[in-house]
Design an enzyme around this catalytic site. Structure first.
Site, PDB file in Angstrom:
ATOM      1  NE  ARG A  37      71.176 -13.590  -9.940  1.00  0.00           N
ATOM      2  CZ  ARG A  37      69.997 -14.021 -10.334  1.00  0.00           C
ATOM      3  NH1 ARG A  37      69.900 -15.109 -11.051  1.00  0.00           N
ATOM      4  NH2 ARG A  37      68.900 -13.365 -10.008  1.00  0.00           N
ATOM      5  CE  LYS A 201      52.212  -8.944 -18.727  1.00  0.00           C
ATOM      6  NZ  LYS A 201      52.200 -10.305 -18.193  1.00  0.00           N
ATOM      7  N   GLY A 353      66.755  -7.818 -11.558  1.00  0.00           N
ATOM      8  CA  GLY A 353      66.108  -8.014 -12.846  1.00  0.00           C
ATOM      9  C   GLY A 353      66.523  -6.984 -13.867  1.00  0.00           C
ATOM     10  N   GLY A 376      62.975 -11.680  -8.914  1.00  0.00           N
ATOM     11  CA  GLY A 376      61.735 -12.090  -8.258  1.00  0.00           C
ATOM     12  C   GLY A 376      61.819 -11.990  -6.746  1.00  0.00           C
TER      13      GLY A 376
HETATM   14  P1  AMP Z   1      59.609  -6.020 -15.962  1.00  0.00           P
HETATM   15  O1  AMP Z   1      60.191  -7.394 -16.145  1.00  0.00           O
HETATM   16  O2  AMP Z   1      58.189  -5.987 -15.586  1.00  0.00           O
HETATM   17  O3  AMP Z   1      60.497  -5.131 -15.111  1.00  0.00           O
HETATM   18  O4  AMP Z   1      59.590  -5.395 -17.417  1.00  0.00           O
HETATM   19  C1  AMP Z   1      60.749  -5.162 -18.150  1.00  0.00           C
HETATM   20  C2  AMP Z   1      60.383  -5.101 -19.587  1.00  0.00           C
HETATM   21  O5  AMP Z   1      59.405  -4.100 -19.785  1.00  0.00           O
HETATM   22  C3  AMP Z   1      61.540  -4.766 -20.484  1.00  0.00           C
HETATM   23  O6  AMP Z   1      61.830  -5.869 -21.302  1.00  0.00           O
HETATM   24  C4  AMP Z   1      61.027  -3.592 -21.285  1.00  0.00           C
HETATM   25  O7  AMP Z   1      61.331  -3.683 -22.647  1.00  0.00           O
HETATM   26  C5  AMP Z   1      59.532  -3.644 -21.097  1.00  0.00           C
HETATM   27  N1  AMP Z   1      58.917  -2.332 -21.273  1.00  0.00           N
HETATM   28  C6  AMP Z   1      59.256  -1.190 -20.688  1.00  0.00           C
HETATM   29  N2  AMP Z   1      58.531  -0.163 -21.150  1.00  0.00           N
HETATM   30  C7  AMP Z   1      57.689  -0.670 -22.082  1.00  0.00           C
HETATM   31  C8  AMP Z   1      56.700  -0.094 -22.930  1.00  0.00           C
HETATM   32  N3  AMP Z   1      56.455   1.192 -22.893  1.00  0.00           N
HETATM   33  N4  AMP Z   1      56.013  -0.929 -23.738  1.00  0.00           N
HETATM   34  C9  AMP Z   1      56.293  -2.246 -23.773  1.00  0.00           C
HETATM   35  N5  AMP Z   1      57.230  -2.830 -22.999  1.00  0.00           N
HETATM   36  C10 AMP Z   1      57.912  -2.064 -22.162  1.00  0.00           C
END
Ligand code: AMP
Length: 396
Positions: A37, A201, A353, A376
């Site tokens: 950044r 999620k 991210g 974000g």
């Molecule tokens: P996000 O911030 O929504 O992009 O999510 C990123 C996070 O999702 C990372 O810290 C990953 O470790 C987690 N993640 C990815 N795949 C899985 C999985 N199969 N089960 C649990 N966490 C996950």
């Protein structure tokens, strides 16, 4: 179309220019562990110096919740900027961010001088976009430049409020670049256009999926969010991460993709574990996950399956890892997708991210067309939202 004025459209000579940057960098024991950044902000700062402006930089760091917190001081950033710019970046550590010492310094600044203010979030008014702080910031300068893409989705004093008191408010080069890549990718991509969505999620990415389905030729799903989609299709998912209340939504999205003729790719095998730990994985033989196991990464057949679609792509947008890439045993899905993107002849855009961190950590950042500095902010942009910190800038 990016229709906002940039620093190039205005005269900055001898003017006090307040620049909102995103210096919210990761720190470990007071050391900056990722300078992306800071490096991203340099072109605008250099341009202002070359054009004889008096440069006042500001940014937030972390979440100090309106109170002074030494561990979230921007002092290490001032030092890093001094190194990169090869000139002194003045730093006055004031709990109130702007005090008489700061005001006196700013008043006496000569052109080409630079000062960095203390963490704007030491002031409680900042995140509430309160007028008192917006006015104090505006009083330092004649011109406002927003170059903090990573904070453009927040309406705070230093991103939005300040523009009520400074008529000239334009964009810096980083925001211009981010919107050029993210915007053009979404509006007029070279086809085939494939989006890869992963991460924990479904609920975080619902609006992005919805917005992208009308624009892409293919959508690849990985990471924790894949299991809700698999469950919607009747597969067994064991103890994997599931959002029960999003199963119906997942069904709808799969149907919508079908109706639109969009290829919708879900994992066909997985790396699974009995515990959420970095232990050697078992690989499933198909898309089902046995009872007692949780999916933590995509399997090798899935990697090949995803690669076959990506090899023909002309534009790829990626947001969210394919598995728990922080665990060495469950990083291959994310690693292999990053490697494929690094080697294909396509425009490759990495949303900020975790996917940006993964690409950098895995050593592929040089081979990507663009890596967003906004987590974000890039997600909200991909949802089709107007970012408040950009909306308030002067139109061309
Ligand atoms: P996000 O911030 O929504 O992009 O999510 C990123 C996070 O999702 C990372 O810290 C990953 O470790 C987690 N993640 C990815 N795949 C899985 C999985 N199969 N089960 C649990 N966490 C996950």
């Amino acid at each position: 179309m990016f229709n906002k004025k940039t620093v190039k459209d205005i005269d900055v000579t001898n003017k006090h220019v307040l620049v909102r940057c995103d210096f919210n960098v990761p720190l470990l024991d007071g050391e900056i562990t990722d300078e992306t950044r800071i490096v991203g902000a340099l072109p605008t700062i250099k341009y202002l110096i070359e054009n004889n402006a008096k440069v006042i930089l500001c940014s937030h760091m972390g979440k100090p919740k309106g109170e002074y917190n030494k561990s979230l001081s921007l002092e290490p950033v001032a030092k890093k900027l001094t190194e990169h710019l090869n000139q002194e970046v003045e730093f006055i550590s004031a709990a109130e961010v702007i005090n008489d010492e700061v005001r006196n310094f700013v008043e006496k600044m000569t052109s080409r001088q630079i000062i960095l203010l203390e963490n704007t979030r030491f002031r409680a008014e900042e995140t509430k976009n309160e007028e008192i702080f917006s006015k104090e910031l505006a009083a330092l300068a004649e011109v406002f430049v927003n170059d903090a893409f990573g904070t453009a989705h927040r309406a705070h004093s230093s991103t939005v409020g300040v523009t009520e008191f400074l008529e000239t408010a334009v964009s810096g080069f980083l925001i211009e670049k981010e919107l050029k890549f993210l915007g053009e990718t979404i509006e007029s991509p070279q086809k085939p256009f494939i989006a890869i969505l992963g991460g924990a999620k479904v609920s975080d990415k619902i609006k992005v999926i919805d917005n992208l389905l009308g624009k892409v030729d293919g959508l690849i799903i990985g990471g924790g969010m894949a299991y809700t989609f698999l469950k919607a299709q009747g597969y067994s998912v064991g103890n994997s991460l599931i959002e029960e209340d999003k199963v119906d939504y997942a069904k709808e999205m799969i149907q919508k993709a079908k109706d639109l003729g969009v290829e919708f790719l879900l994992p066909i095998d997985h790396r699974v574990s009995k515990e959420f730990k970095d232990l050697p994985p078992m690989i499933t033989s198909d898309a089902n996950i046995p009872d007692g196991y949780m999916g933590l990464d995509i399997g090798d057949m899935t990697i090949g399956f995803y690669e076959s679609l990506l090899l023909g792509a002309k534009t790829v947008l990626w947001n969210g890892p394919m598995g728990v890439f922080e665990f060495e045993n469950y990083a291959s899905g994310t690693f292999e997708v990053a490697k494929t993107l690094a080697n294909i002849n396509a425009v490759t855009i990495i949303g900020g991210g975790d996917s940006a961190a993964a690409v950098t950590q895995l050593g592929f950042s040089e081979q990507m067309t663009h890596i967003s500095t906004g987590g974000g902010a890039s997600l909200e942009f991909l949802e089709g939202k107007v970012l408040p910190g950009i909306e308030v800038l002067n139109n061309k």
